[in-house]
Design a protein around this motif. Structure first.
Motif, short mmCIF file in Angstrom:
data_model
loop_
_atom_site.label_atom_id
_atom_site.label_comp_id
_atom_site.label_asym_id
_atom_site.label_seq_id
_atom_site.Cartn_x
_atom_site.Cartn_y
_atom_site.Cartn_z
N GLN A 4 0.83 -1.20 0.00
CA GLN A 4 0.00 0.00 0.00
C GLN A 4 0.87 1.26 0.00
OE1 GLN A 4 -3.34 0.20 -0.35
NE2 GLN A 4 -2.98 2.39 -0.52
N GLN A 5 1.96 1.25 0.76
CA GLN A 5 2.87 2.39 0.75
C GLN A 5 3.47 2.59 -0.64
OE1 GLN A 5 5.45 1.09 4.07
NE2 GLN A 5 5.01 3.05 5.04
N ARG A 7 2.14 1.73 -3.51
CA ARG A 7 1.10 2.27 -4.39
C ARG A 7 0.87 3.75 -4.13
NH1 ARG A 7 -1.27 -2.95 -3.51
NH2 ARG A 7 -2.43 -2.15 -1.72
N ASP A 8 0.85 4.15 -2.86
CA ASP A 8 0.63 5.56 -2.54
C ASP A 8 1.77 6.43 -3.05
OD1 ASP A 8 -1.73 4.91 -1.29
OD2 ASP A 8 -0.88 4.88 0.73
N TYR A 11 1.53 6.59 -6.89
CA TYR A 11 0.43 7.45 -7.35
C TYR A 11 0.74 8.92 -7.12
CZ TYR A 11 -4.22 9.55 -7.54
OH TYR A 11 -5.29 10.36 -7.84
N ASN A 12 1.32 9.24 -5.96
CA ASN A 12 1.67 10.64 -5.69
C ASN A 12 2.71 11.15 -6.67
OD1 ASN A 12 -0.06 11.02 -3.52
ND2 ASN A 12 1.41 10.28 -2.01
N LYS A 16 -0.75 12.39 -8.66
CA LYS A 16 -1.38 13.33 -7.74
C LYS A 16 -0.50 14.54 -7.43
CE LYS A 16 -3.66 13.58 -3.23
NZ LYS A 16 -4.03 12.82 -2.00
N THR A 128 12.02 3.81 1.37
CA THR A 128 10.87 4.57 0.89
C THR A 128 11.29 5.91 0.30
OG1 THR A 128 10.51 5.45 3.12
CG2 THR A 128 9.27 3.50 2.51
N ASP A 132 10.50 7.10 -3.44
CA ASP A 132 9.84 8.40 -3.65
C ASP A 132 10.62 9.23 -4.68
OD1 ASP A 132 7.94 10.66 -2.60
OD2 ASP A 132 9.96 11.52 -2.51
#
Length: 236
Positions: A4-5, A7-8, A11-12, A16, A128, A132
């Motif tokens: 989930q992290q 995917r977030d 997506y960001n 987004k 992470t 990112d």
């Protein structure tokens, strides 16, 4: 990192919080270097490399950097990594290095890189933070590729002009043939603003449409209540 992290973060970075369309950061290289798809994507890939390595380095060292001097230290780390990328391009892709010119060293001052280092890498773990940086860079790359492709196609009638600088033996794709007169304004600075403005308008329209569809969609609890297979609530 959980799925989930991932995917977030993806997506960001890709949509987004897209640096070129949502945050409007780094407009100088986006507008200046996007005269062709190859030039735009090359600068974007160099930026990905710098963002990933700088996020990793800052995240790994964040507990050892005094808060008061964090910004100069972050800039120093970014500058060292940009120097490595600059020298590597000069050594292995010299023709492309000459075309990109000053825009490779200017990655040091690109607010995209420093913003992610300060906002994310300085507060999260190395894995992470690296992901990112990669995803934020990929979000920039697809915007640069689309913008550069549109401007090159309309301006010169070709795609992948300059690909021989990266892969010898390949050549540009002449989409409209040799008789295409070209649309000069597309490859001039005004064309960059027009094209980017159209991309931002399309981006905002898609987001508005998605938001409207989400508002019309019933909440999950209502869907479960309306489902014919839903079991009746137990009574005491």
């Amino acid at each position: 990192m959980t799925p989930q992290q991932f995917r977030d973060i993806s997506y960001n970075g890709l949509w987004k919080q897209n640096t070129g369309l949502a945050q409007l950061l780094g407009l100088c290289p986006i507008l200046a270097i996007s005269t062709s798809m190859v030039n735009a994507v090359s600068l974007g890939l160099a930026t990905i490399l710098v963002m990933a390595m700088s996020n990793l380095a800052v995240s790994a060292l964040r507990n050892f950097i005094p808060y008061e001097i964090r910004i100069p230290v972050f800039v120093l780390i970014i500058a060292a990594l940009v120097t490595v990328v600059d020298l590597a391009l000069n050594a292995f892709l010299h023709d492309l290095y000459l075309v990109l010119g000053i825009f490779i060293p200017l990655i040091v001052t690109n607010c995209i890189v420093l913003a992610r280092v300060e906002a994310y890498a300085a507060k999260n773990d190395p894995l992470t933070s690296t992901v990112d940086g990669i995803m934020m860079g990929l979000g920039l790359v697809w915007v640069l590729a689309l913008l550069g492709g549109i401007r090159e196609l309309l301006g010169a009638g070709t795609l992948f002009s300059g690909i021989e600088m990266i892969i010898p033996g390949l050549s540009a794709w002449n989409v409209f043939g040799d008789d295409y007169p070209g649309f000069l304004i597309a490859i001039l600075p005004p064309g960059a603003f027009f094209a980017l403005g159209c991309l931002i308008a399309a981006f905002n329209a898609i987001n508005a449409n998605l938001a409207a569809r989400a508002r019309r969609r019933p909440p999950p609890s209502a869907q479960a209540a309306e489902s014919p297979t839903a079991e009746p609530a137990a009574t005491s």
